[in-house]
Design a protein around this motif. Structure first.
Motif, short mmCIF file in Angstrom:
data_model
loop_
_atom_site.label_atom_id
_atom_site.label_comp_id
_atom_site.label_asym_id
_atom_site.label_seq_id
_atom_site.Cartn_x
_atom_site.Cartn_y
_atom_site.Cartn_z
N ASP A 1 0.88 -1.17 0.00
CA ASP A 1 0.00 0.00 0.00
C ASP A 1 0.91 1.21 0.00
N LEU A 2 0.96 1.92 -1.11
CA LEU A 2 1.86 3.05 -1.27
C LEU A 2 1.12 4.36 -1.01
N PRO A 3 1.84 5.38 -0.54
CA PRO A 3 1.19 6.66 -0.26
C PRO A 3 0.81 7.39 -1.55
N ALA A 4 -0.08 8.35 -1.42
CA ALA A 4 -0.49 9.14 -2.58
C ALA A 4 0.55 10.22 -2.86
N VAL A 5 0.84 10.42 -4.14
CA VAL A 5 1.74 11.49 -4.55
C VAL A 5 1.15 12.81 -4.07
N GLY A 6 2.01 13.67 -3.52
CA GLY A 6 1.56 14.96 -3.02
C GLY A 6 1.31 14.97 -1.52
#
Length: 124
Positions: free
Chosen positions: A39-44
Motif C-alpha cells: 500500500d503506497l502513499p499518494a503522490v503529493g
C-alpha cells in the motif's frame, strides 16, 4: 550511493538531489517473507519523520513502512504495486517504494550508515 538506514528497517538513497528514494531493507524483506501486497502513499502527501507512509504485506505478516525523514511524496513505484515480489527480489533497487522531496535534510544525520545498520540488524 548515499544510502542511510532507519531503525524501522527502511533505507533512503539521497544520490538524486531532487528526490530521495525510500524502500525496505534486505533484513526487513527477509523477516517478512514473500511480499504479496504493498500500500503506497499518494503522490503529493506530506509526512513527518516516523509517520506511517505505507504498508507491506507478506504471506507471514503485515508491516508499516515508516518515513525515515519528513517530506512530500513526489513519486511512487507503480511497478512494485503491480509486482510486490520486487520488494523481495531487489529490495535496494527495483523494489523501491516511493520518492520523497526532503523538507529537512538535517534529519538524515540521525540515520545509520551501512556498517551501523548491519550491526543493528544483526542484533534485531
Amino acid at each position: 550511493m548515499s544510502i542511510k538506514f532507519s531503525k524501522e528497517h527502511e533505507w533512503i538513497n539521497t544520490a538524486d538531489t531532487n528526490a530521495a528514494v525510500v524502500g525496505i531493507t534486505v533484513h526487513a524483506q527477509d523477516a517478512l517473507g514473500d511480499v504479496v501486497f504493498v500500500d503506497l502513499p499518494a503522490v503529493g502527501t506530506t509526512f513527518n519523520e516516523g509517520e506511517v507512509a505505507g504498508v507491506v504485506e507478506s504471506v507471514k505478516a503485515a508491516a508499516d513502512v515508516y518515513m525515515p525523514v519528513s517530506g512530500e511524496i513526489v513519486e511512487v513505484n507503480e511497478a512494485l504495486r503491480d509486482d510486490p515480489s520486487l520488494a523481495n527480489s531487489d529490495p535496494l533497487g527495483a523494489g523501491w517504494f516511493f520518492k520523497v522531496k526532503l523538507s529537512d535534510a538535517s534529519q538524515l544525520d540521525a540515520l545509520m550508515d551501512k556498517t551501523a545498520y548491519d550491526s543493528f540488524a544483526a542484533g534485531a
